[in-house]
Design an enzyme around this catalytic site. Structure first.
Site, short mmCIF file in Angstrom:
data_model
loop_
_atom_site.label_atom_id
_atom_site.label_comp_id
_atom_site.label_asym_id
_atom_site.label_seq_id
_atom_site.Cartn_x
_atom_site.Cartn_y
_atom_site.Cartn_z
N GLY A 1 0.89 -1.23 0.10
CA GLY A 1 0.14 0.05 0.01
C GLY A 1 0.73 1.22 0.12
O GLY A 1 0.23 2.32 0.04
N TYR A 2 2.00 1.13 0.06
CA TYR A 2 2.97 2.26 0.01
C TYR A 2 4.32 2.03 -0.75
O TYR A 2 5.40 1.94 -0.39
CB TYR A 2 3.45 2.74 1.51
CG TYR A 2 4.35 3.95 1.54
CD1 TYR A 2 3.78 5.10 0.68
CD2 TYR A 2 5.29 4.34 2.37
CE1 TYR A 2 4.39 6.31 1.02
CE2 TYR A 2 5.93 5.21 2.50
CZ TYR A 2 5.44 6.60 1.78
OH TYR A 2 6.41 7.60 1.73
N ILE A 3 4.05 1.58 -1.81
CA ILE A 3 4.93 0.73 -2.61
C ILE A 3 6.10 1.96 -3.34
O ILE A 3 7.30 1.50 -3.38
CB ILE A 3 4.43 -0.09 -3.76
CG1 ILE A 3 5.65 -0.78 -4.59
CG2 ILE A 3 3.79 0.73 -4.79
CD1 ILE A 3 4.95 -1.77 -5.56
N SER B 1 8.08 2.82 -0.23
CA SER B 1 8.89 1.93 0.36
C SER B 1 10.23 1.57 -0.59
O SER B 1 11.31 1.54 -0.11
CB SER B 1 8.19 0.50 0.27
OG SER B 1 7.08 0.50 1.31
#
Length: 226
Positions: free
Chosen positions: A153-155, A158
Site C-alpha cells: 500500500g506504500y510501494i 517503500s
C-alpha cells in the site's frame, strides 16, 4: 522547563529541509534549543517565516528562511550555495504518495521521487563537497521505516526509502577523523495531518535500552570516505 542533553552543538550551522511542518519543524526546534543557527527550507514561505520568528524569540538563534522547491535544480543549487557554511544537513523533505503498484501512476511516482529520493541525493552531493573541503560535517537522512518494512500500500515510498537506505550506507567504510559523516534516522509509522496512517503497520519496538515510542529512531550512523 525541559532539560536537553548537551550535544555540543552551540554555534553550529544546520540546514533542515521540509522544515515548514511535522518532523522537519520538530528537528529545527530541537536544534535551535541546542544553540544551532538554522537555515530552514521548504516551499511554504509563510509557514517557514512563522516558525523562524518563534524559534528566534524562544531561543535567540539566527534563523534564515529559504522558500524553495527542491525538485527544481536551480532552487536546489541556490540553496546549497547559500548554505555553503553548513555544519549539519538534515534531509527531510518528501511527499511520496501512498498506493499500490496499479494505483500510483508514472507521473505521481516520479514527482514523489524527484523530491524525496533525488532531492536527497542532489543536495547531499552539493553540500558534501563543501563539507569535505572544510574537513568536517554531518549529514542525516530522515528515511521512513518502510524502506526496511515494505508494504504494497506504500510501494513508491517503500522503494524510495529502501534506495535512500542504500545511498546512506554505500559511500564506503569509515574514513579518518575530521571528515564528513553520514547517517540515517528511521521513524516508525506516523500519522498525516488528516489522521490517516502513512502505511498500515503497527509501530515497531525500539531496540533494547532505547525508549519505546510511536516514532522510534533507531541509531544507524555510518562514516563516509575521503
Amino acid at each position: 522547563m525541559r532539560t536537553l542533553m548537551e550535544l555540543n552543538l552551540e554555534g553550529k550551522r544546520a540546514l533542515v529541509t521540509g522544515a515548514s511542518k511535522g518532523i522537519g519543524a520538530a528537528v529545527a526546534e530541537v536544534l535551535a534549543a541546542e544553540g544551532c543557527h538554522l537555515r530552514l527550507a521548504a516551499r511554504n514561505a509563510d509557514a517557514l517565516t512563522a516558525l523562524a520568528r518563534r524559534l528566534t524569540a524562544a531561543h535567540g538563534t539566527e534563523v534564515a528562511v529559504h522558500a524553495v522547491d527542491l525538485r527544481v535544480p536551480a532552487d536546489l543549487e541556490r540553496l546549497a550555495e547559500a548554505a555553503a557554511d553548513t555544519d549539519i544537513l538534515v534531509n527531510n523533505a518528501g511527499d511520496i504518495p501512498a498506493g499500490t503498484l496499479d494505483q500510483v501512476g508514472p507521473q505521481a511516482w516520479r514527482h514523489g521521487w524527484d523530491l524525496k529520493v533525488y532531492g536527497y541525493v542532489d543536495l547531499t552531493r552539493l553540500v558534501y563537497a563543501r563539507m569535505r573541503e572544510r574537513g568536517h560535517g554531518v549529514i542525516i537522512n530522515d528515511i521512513g521505516a518502510s524502506g526496511g518494512h515494505p508494504t504494497a500500500g506504500y510501494i513508491a515510498g517503500s522503494a524510495g526509502n529502501a534506495a535512500l537506505m542504500a545511498f546512506t550506507k554505500a559511500p564506503g567504510p569509515p574514513p579518518p577523523r575530521r571528515h564528513p559523516r553520514g547517517g540515517r534516522r528511521q521513524p516508525g509509522p506516523g500519522w498525516t495531518p488528516t489522521g490517516s496512517p502513512r502505511w498500515p503497520r503497527p509501530a515497531p519496538r525500539s531496540r533494547p535500552g532505547w525508549p519505546r515510542c510511536p516514532t522510534a529512531a533507531w541509531p544507524n550512523r555510518v562514516r563516509w570516505p575521503t
